[in-house]
Design a protein around this motif. Structure first.
Motif, PDB file in Angstrom:
ATOM      1  N   PHE A   1       1.211   2.957   1.131  1.00  0.00           N
ATOM      2  CA  PHE A   1       1.413   4.145   0.728  1.00  0.00           C
ATOM      3  C   PHE A   1       3.163   4.701   0.942  1.00  0.00           C
ATOM      4  N   ILE A   2       3.646   4.070   2.047  1.00  0.00           N
ATOM      5  CA  ILE A   2       4.994   4.258   2.580  1.00  0.00           C
ATOM      6  C   ILE A   2       6.133   3.969   1.482  1.00  0.00           C
ATOM      7  N   LYS A   3       5.574   2.746   0.861  1.00  0.00           N
ATOM      8  CA  LYS A   3       6.463   2.156  -0.300  1.00  0.00           C
ATOM      9  C   LYS A   3       6.076   2.737  -1.672  1.00  0.00           C
ATOM     10  N   ASN A   4       5.365   3.605  -2.063  1.00  0.00           N
ATOM     11  CA  ASN A   4       4.664   4.043  -3.010  1.00  0.00           C
ATOM     12  C   ASN A   4       4.342   2.840  -4.002  1.00  0.00           C
ATOM     13  N   GLU A   5       3.595   1.869  -3.433  1.00  0.00           N
ATOM     14  CA  GLU A   5       3.220   0.634  -4.072  1.00  0.00           C
ATOM     15  C   GLU A   5       1.958   1.125  -5.346  1.00  0.00           C
ATOM     16  N   TRP A   6       1.494   2.368  -4.836  1.00  0.00           N
ATOM     17  CA  TRP A   6       0.154   2.676  -5.938  1.00  0.00           C
ATOM     18  C   TRP A   6       0.585   3.810  -6.406  1.00  0.00           C
TER      19      TRP A   6
END
Length: 360
Positions: free
Chosen positions: A56-61
């Motif tokens: 989530f913190i890396k916006n991988e989704w």
């Protein structure tokens, strides 16, 4: 003009947040809503770090709203309750897991499957019913509708119990739902990480004979001696996988990396079930004959509803199930995320929020 997270609600809060796709977490002051008539406000004591937090913190989704304050394995002590709260009082130990809201009126909610409600509100990073974005447990306090607050069993440790609010229910729920909770069942667990090690403990507590599948031979001793699994299979060795053919009633696959399904399906007995709780990036490749020649099933499972999550906590307290954890201060969180990427933790990081988060 839109309000900022610092001013949209009346109660000041402090935590750590990521502000962009680097995923770097830093101190952040924001705001929480006033305590409503059905709300429970609690001081956060501990918060587990889930792999979802890292995604989530890396916006991988591709769904992250910044700034994002993660944390959905949250335990604490109640400091305030609304006028119509019935289940909790000031001083109670409580937990909040992966969701803080649902419509409460759809068929899923009526059947205690709030986790499948189309209007489910995630504990962090999702729009709440008032239009503001939710903030998670990497923070000094939270306020949550009492329906989504869990009663914490007296004899369940707060720190090592915190990850059960995600890892515990994610493994307990499919074992129950797919009928793998009966004594004498032969259950496989793929992967021995944050989810896998709890899955072994849950299955053993149900009375299952447990086989661990791992690509890391170094984990054999941990599986057999530490977690009391009955068998260990190095899934890179064809002969070991061959010896497991047709032996298992069900398999809980906790691995998020891409890996072949066929050898796992081969390990199932006829009518066996392969249940996914990890989320590989690529679509699964499954030969139809692998399923047809044995009436086998491939399924998936998310967390559990609130009723089942409470049941899981009580079950864990009764059977002495906790997560194996490494307790860290909150200013270590970025290093912890780097280590999590490398799977350098046995098996869950838990942030000692109360003793390490200081208001800026």
């Amino acid at each position: 003009m839109a309000k900022t997270p610092e001013t949209e609600h009346p109660v000041k809060a402090h935590g750590y947040a990521a502000f962009d796709t680097t995923g770097t977490l830093s101190p952040h002051t924001f705001s929480r809503r006033a305590t409503g008539e059905k709300d429970v406000r609690f001081k956060v004591l501990y918060c587990g770090i889930c792999h979802t937090d890292l995604h989530f913190i890396k916006n991988e989704w591709g769904v992250t709203n910044y700034p994002v304050t993660p944390g959905h394995e949250v335990v604490g002590v109640v400091t305030e309750v609304g006028s119509k709260v019935e289940k909790f009082k000031i001083g109670d130990k409580v937990g909040v897991g992966c969701m803080v809201g649902s419509c409460r009126s759809c068929a899923n909610c009526a059947d205690d499957y709030e986790q499948y409600c189309p209007k489910q509100v995630g504990t962090y990073g999702f729009p709440d019913f008032d239009g503001t974005i939710t903030y998670g447990g990497y923070s000094d306090h939270m306020v949550t509708d009492e329906h989504f607050v869990l009663r914490w069993p007296e004899n369940l440790p707060l720190d090592s119990g915190a990850p059960l609010l995600c890892a515990g229910i994610t493994t307990y729920s499919p074992l129950k739902h797919f009928g793998l909770d009966k004594p004498g069942m032969k259950v496989g667990v793929v992967g021995l990480g944050g989810l896998g090690h709890v899955a072994v403990k849950m299955a053993k507590a149900f009375g299952a004979e447990v086989t661990v599948f791992s690509t890391s031979p170094a984990k054999k001793e941990e599986a057999i001696e530490g977690l009391k699994a009955d068998h260990f299979i190095n899934s890179k060795i064809a002969q070991e996988m061959q010896a497991a053919m047709g032996t298992l009633d069900g398999i809980l696959d906790t691995v998020s990396g891409n890996h072949p399904m066929a050898p796992l399906l081969n390990a199932l007995k006829p009518h066996g079930k392969l249940v996914l709780v990890g989320i590989p990036e690529k679509p699964l490749e499954i030969a139809a004959f692998s399923l047809i020649m044995g009436r086998k099933l491939v399924g998936g499972s998310n967390i559990g509803g609130i009723k089942e999550t409470q049941e899981m906590l009580d079950f864990s307290a009764e059977h002495g199930i906790t997560s194996d954890v490494e307790i860290i201060p909150i200013d270590y969180v970025n290093t912890a995320m780097e280590r999590l990427i490398k799977s350098d933790v046995r098996y869950r990081f838990v942030i000692d929020v109360a003793n390490s988060l200081k208001a800026e």
